[in-house]
Design a protein around this motif. Structure first.
Motif, mmCIF file in Angstrom:
data_model
loop_
_atom_site.group_PDB
_atom_site.id
_atom_site.type_symbol
_atom_site.label_atom_id
_atom_site.label_comp_id
_atom_site.label_asym_id
_atom_site.label_seq_id
_atom_site.Cartn_x
_atom_site.Cartn_y
_atom_site.Cartn_z
ATOM 1 N N UNK A 138 0.857 -1.176 0.000
ATOM 2 C CA UNK A 138 0.000 0.000 0.000
ATOM 3 C C UNK A 138 0.892 1.225 0.000
ATOM 4 N N UNK A 139 0.411 2.303 -0.547
ATOM 5 C CA UNK A 139 1.204 3.521 -0.658
ATOM 6 C C UNK A 139 0.306 4.724 -0.413
ATOM 7 N N UNK A 140 0.814 5.693 0.341
ATOM 8 C CA UNK A 140 0.133 6.966 0.463
ATOM 9 C C UNK A 140 1.116 8.070 0.092
ATOM 10 N N UNK A 141 0.804 9.305 0.427
ATOM 11 C CA UNK A 141 1.652 10.418 -0.009
ATOM 12 C C UNK A 141 3.039 10.396 0.621
ATOM 13 N N UNK A 142 3.178 9.748 1.752
ATOM 14 C CA UNK A 142 4.439 9.841 2.500
ATOM 15 C C UNK A 142 5.164 8.523 2.709
ATOM 16 N N UNK A 143 4.433 7.387 2.666
ATOM 17 C CA UNK A 143 5.030 6.110 3.047
ATOM 18 C C UNK A 143 4.604 4.990 2.099
ATOM 19 N N UNK A 144 5.420 3.935 2.099
ATOM 20 C CA UNK A 144 5.085 2.661 1.450
ATOM 21 C C UNK A 144 4.951 1.626 2.560
ATOM 22 N N UNK A 145 3.908 0.824 2.481
ATOM 23 C CA UNK A 145 3.643 -0.195 3.496
ATOM 24 C C UNK A 145 3.707 -1.567 2.838
ATOM 25 N N UNK A 146 4.435 -2.493 3.457
ATOM 26 C CA UNK A 146 4.605 -3.824 2.897
ATOM 27 C C UNK A 146 4.891 -4.787 4.043
ATOM 28 N N UNK A 147 4.579 -6.059 3.834
ATOM 29 C CA UNK A 147 4.772 -6.999 4.931
ATOM 30 C C UNK A 147 6.240 -7.190 5.292
ATOM 31 N N UNK A 148 7.071 -7.551 4.316
ATOM 32 C CA UNK A 148 8.455 -7.932 4.629
ATOM 33 C C UNK A 148 9.489 -6.942 4.124
ATOM 34 N N UNK A 149 9.360 -6.483 2.886
ATOM 35 C CA UNK A 149 10.370 -5.585 2.349
ATOM 36 C C UNK A 149 10.260 -5.441 0.849
ATOM 37 N N UNK A 150 11.203 -4.675 0.291
ATOM 38 C CA UNK A 150 11.236 -4.406 -1.140
ATOM 39 C C UNK A 150 12.642 -4.642 -1.666
ATOM 40 N N UNK A 151 12.720 -4.950 -2.953
ATOM 41 C CA UNK A 151 14.019 -5.156 -3.590
ATOM 42 C C UNK A 151 14.581 -3.816 -4.039
ATOM 43 N N UNK A 152 15.784 -3.469 -3.584
ATOM 44 C CA UNK A 152 16.389 -2.194 -3.998
ATOM 45 C C UNK A 152 16.534 -2.117 -5.516
ATOM 46 N N UNK A 153 16.264 -0.940 -6.058
ATOM 47 C CA UNK A 153 16.440 -0.713 -7.475
ATOM 48 C C UNK A 153 15.306 -1.163 -8.360
ATOM 49 N N UNK A 154 14.251 -1.710 -7.767
ATOM 50 C CA UNK A 154 13.104 -2.203 -8.531
ATOM 51 C C UNK A 154 11.899 -1.315 -8.217
ATOM 52 N N UNK A 155 11.207 -0.878 -9.276
ATOM 53 C CA UNK A 155 10.030 -0.034 -9.082
ATOM 54 C C UNK A 155 8.984 -0.765 -8.261
#
Length: 234
Positions: A138-155
């Motif tokens: 989920x995303x709002x104007x200020x933050x991204x919310x995710x269960x575990x994490x995101x891969x750096x460099x990937x949209x």
């Protein structure tokens, strides 16, 4: 015992309440909701996933969130790796993995018994719908919310479910700027994990730690005691 860690003074603006991994700790969830008391019309509540497994009351946790959705205007529920594993189990995939991964207490909470044949018959339709409709991020104007994490460099729109549901050190150790600060759960810490590009709020409720809510934009952490039902990192 509850604790509150506040980094700014409370404001009058609408808030976002982000709740970490619950893992069947229904009593802790009730206490936390009673402590934070979000406004049903103006505030947003975001759950980061892992509502089930290991703890004793997975069914009641989902019931509670469904009740919350029914009376609250803005409730966002994210997929956790345990929910995805449960869905695969119900589809006949990786059955042993789910049972060994903390799934037995979940099935017991629904009244299922070994050898867990046709487990779908024990799951209310509204619970199946809840599980299948969970968001991966989920995303709002200020933050991204995710269960575990995101891969750096990937949209964000190109992230894989493996990274969003299962990543740990590769994400946690990264100083990559995702454009917005990432709020995540999944990896348990004794205290909220705060870095410039991320905040982790899984504080091990099912391991005898705490269930934590992050209140934004105030950067206030509210925690209550968890329920010690599983062996873990603490």
């Amino acid at each position: 015992m509850a604790f509150t860690f506040r980094t700014t003074q409370l404001s009058l603006m609408n808030r976002t309440y982000v709740i970490g991994d619950i893992h069947g700790c229904h009593r802790s969830l009730l206490q936390l909701l009673d402590n934070i008391k979000p406004d049903i019309h103006n505030d947003t509540i975001i759950f980061l996933g892992d509502y089930i497994d290991r703890g004793p009351d997975s069914k009641e946790v989902i019931n509670e969130i469904l009740l919350l959705q029914a009376r609250h205007d803005n409730v966002v529920t994210l997929m956790g790796n345990h929910e995805l594993s449960f869905l695969k189990f119900l589809d006949g995939e990786k059955k042993s993995f789910f049972l060994e991964f903390g799934g037995v207490p979940t099935l017991q909470s629904y009244g299922a018994a070994p050898p867990y044949k046709a487990p779908q018959q024990h799951i209310p339709p509204e619970h199946l719908s809840f599980l299948k409709e969970l968001h991966f991020y989920w995303e709002d104007d200020s933050y991204i919310y995710v269960h575990a994490g995101l891969k750096p460099g990937v949209h964000l729109t190109q992230q894989s479910s493996d990274w969003m549901l299962w990543s740990r050190s590769s994400f946690i150790q990264s100083d990559y700027d995702f454009g917005k600060k990432v709020i995540f759960g999944h990896t348990p810490f004794k205290e909220p994990f705060i870095q410039q590009n991320k905040i982790g709020i899984d504080t091990g409720s099912v391991y005898g730690g705490r269930l934590t809510c992050l209140i934004l934009p105030d950067l206030e952490f509210v925690s209550v005691d968890g329920e010690c039902h599983a062996s873990g990192p603490f």
